[in-house]
Design a protein around this motif. Structure first.
Motif, short mmCIF file in Angstrom:
data_model
loop_
_atom_site.label_atom_id
_atom_site.label_comp_id
_atom_site.label_asym_id
_atom_site.label_seq_id
_atom_site.Cartn_x
_atom_site.Cartn_y
_atom_site.Cartn_z
N VAL A 202 0.80 -1.30 0.03
CA VAL A 202 0.06 -0.04 -0.12
C VAL A 202 0.91 1.20 0.10
O VAL A 202 1.87 1.42 0.85
N ARG A 203 0.57 2.01 -0.88
CA ARG A 203 1.55 3.29 -1.09
C ARG A 203 1.29 4.08 0.08
O ARG A 203 0.44 4.27 0.82
N SER A 204 2.52 4.90 0.65
CA SER A 204 2.37 5.94 1.70
C SER A 204 1.66 7.22 0.87
O SER A 204 1.49 7.25 -0.30
N ARG A 205 1.45 8.25 1.84
CA ARG A 205 0.87 9.26 1.34
C ARG A 205 1.70 10.29 0.49
O ARG A 205 1.47 10.99 -0.59
N GLU A 206 3.17 10.17 0.90
CA GLU A 206 4.01 10.84 0.00
C GLU A 206 4.28 9.93 -1.54
O GLU A 206 4.38 10.83 -2.38
N GLN A 207 4.01 8.80 -1.54
CA GLN A 207 4.34 8.34 -2.73
C GLN A 207 2.79 8.43 -3.60
O GLN A 207 2.96 8.84 -4.88
N ASP A 208 1.78 8.69 -2.95
CA ASP A 208 0.41 9.14 -3.64
C ASP A 208 0.57 10.61 -4.28
O ASP A 208 0.19 11.08 -5.34
N GLU A 209 1.13 11.44 -3.40
CA GLU A 209 1.31 12.70 -3.81
C GLU A 209 2.28 12.80 -5.15
O GLU A 209 2.19 13.48 -5.96
N GLN A 210 3.32 12.13 -4.84
CA GLN A 210 4.24 12.08 -6.16
C GLN A 210 3.67 11.90 -7.41
O GLN A 210 3.88 12.24 -8.45
#
Length: 453
Positions: A202-210
């Motif tokens: 599951v992606r982190s919030r930072e990865q979703d933002e990128q």
């Protein structure tokens, strides 16, 4: 309706075909960064083997003669990120093909070396190392004059990279892609690759933002809030129009996963006897004829994982209903076959349908085993494996075991003797490992002393 008024929907992403008289290349005026005049950009949405959907762009400026081209991925971002961890032992491992998207990072822990996200590419493990060597060597002559100390350090590192190419000792390589669209080849397919592990996370919030997903999610939430405000006074009307998921089929518009043309998806809540409720979604595309179904657990993740083992003793076993969630792995030990979590997605079908899906995935849908780029020896192994699977389906092979292992506990294999025990089937409940909880995103969940603002 006359044929003149009939609208023929064409796939959004078209196969490259010399016989296509209408390739639908889009043209638009755009700004030239060189002469600051208007030039012309051409866009072509197509499919390329290994990369799936891509957008090919070409810019030409008649005023100054500037010309450039570009390639952008057009596929959707997957629900989970993917990480491949592979141990490189011999020359065969160096030739493993890698599909690296522009969101993927390649790491070699032994050298503490990282290749950050760059342009999407199709390469090999050796190609990744060679590209790194060429990149570091590019400015070495100038660097030796301007900064000899740094140049010496880089030269020593290049020697270490060359040692990896020569395989003086085994090393590990990691391909990590939060978009879930990168791929590392298993040269032993369809057999188990003991030197490679695949983790879906599951992606982190930072990865979703990128990846730009947070902006989309925030837009949806904002739209939802406005909709609630607008309909606040219609509560009674909503009660009258309440949707019953068990007795009604919901239909909504989505894009076809194959050609991306808008089509209808039907969704229904189904209660499976002796199991639980699940959500089944079925998509049929009128444009390309693609059919797809997906199954989601309706009650979340179970406290324990489930491992179901069936001994196939009769052709009637092929008609058993199977619910395979997207978190389940499959195995046939007698054929040394194992499909990792996420293979074929979530499906509600029969055992025969699932085995047919495995055959199709290996023989028809895998670009590594087709065309001029395929290895004849490997393609032959795939063909032999598919023939053995067909023997299981037809009943020529009996006594093999089919294993469905779901750490989320949301998969099901029909017990034809229910409510009595099935003598040919065992169901094992087990505690998940830390790695399995990590793949399911459970390690990062906070369920105690949780407060919301």
């Amino acid at each position: 309706m006359s044929s003149e008024n009939t609208i023929v929907s064409k796939p959004l992403y078209r196969d490259i075909n010399a016989d296509d008289d209408d390739p639908e290349v889009m043209e638009l005026e755009s700004y030239c960064v060189n002469c600051e005049q208007n030039g012309k950009t051409r866009l072509f949405l197509t499919k390329i083997p290994f990369f799936k959907e891509v957008v090919v762009s070409s810019f030409t400026c008649d005023n100054c003669g500037l010309h450039n081209t570009g390639l952008q991925p057009g596929g959707k971002i997957q629900e989970k990120g993917v990480k491949y961890v592979c141990k490189i032992n011999d020359a065969k491992d160096l030739n493993r093909q890698i599909v690296q998207t522009d969101n993927a990072t390649v790491l070699i822990p032994k050298l503490e070396f990282e290749v950050p996200p760059n342009k999407g590419t199709l390469t090999t493990v050796e190609g990744v190392i060679q590209a790194a060597i060429e990149g570091l060597s590019h400015d070495q002559p100038v660097r030796k004059i301007q900064n000899p100390e740094v140049a010496t350090q880089i030269e020593a590192f290049i020697e270490k990279l060359n040692a990896l190419k020569e395989l003086k000792e085994p090393f590990e390589i990691i391909l990590d892609d939060p978009s879930g669209n990168s791929f590392m080849e298993n040269p032993y397919a369809p057999n188990v690759d003991k030197d490679m592990t695949i983790h879906y996370y599951v992606r982190s919030r930072e990865q979703d933002e990128q990846l730009g997903l947070l902006e989309q999610e925030e837009a949806k939430q904002s739209s939802g809030i406005e909709e609630v405000k607008e309909n606040k006074g219609d509560k009674e009307k909503k009660k009258e129009e309440f949707f019953d998921g068990k007795s009604e089929v919901a239909t909504f518009r989505t894009n076809c996963p194959n050609c991306h043309v808008p089509c209808d998806t039907n969704m229904k809540l189904v209660d499976i006897p002796h199991f639980k409720e699940v959500v089944i979604m079925a998509t049929v595309c009128d444009a390309c004829g693609h059919k797809d179904n997906e199954v989601k657990g309706g009650s979340g993740i179970e406290p324990k994982g489930t491992k179901i083992t069936l001994k196939i003793t009769d052709t009637s076993d092929m008609s058993r209903d199977v619910l395979k969630s997207d978190t389940a792995s499959m195995a046939i030990p007698e054929l040394d076959f194992c499909a990792e979590m996420g293979t074929l997605g979530g499906r509600f079908t029969t055992l025969e349908g699932l085995l047919e899906g495995i055959k199709e995935q290996l023989s028809d849908s895998n670009p590594f085993f087709k065309g001029d780029s395929s290895d004849k020896e490997r393609a032959s192994k795939i063909e032999i494996f598919c023939q053995e699977v067909q023997k299981i389906i037809s009943g020529e092979r009996q006594g093999d075991h089919f294993i469905l292992d779901d750490p989320a506990g949301n998969s099901y294999l029909q017990n034809v003797y229910a409510p009595d025990p099935d003598p040919e089937m065992t169901i094992e409940q087990y505690e998940r490992t830390y790695e399995q909880n990590e793949d399911l995103g459970l390690n990062d969940m906070k369920t105690e002393n949780y407060e919301t603002s």
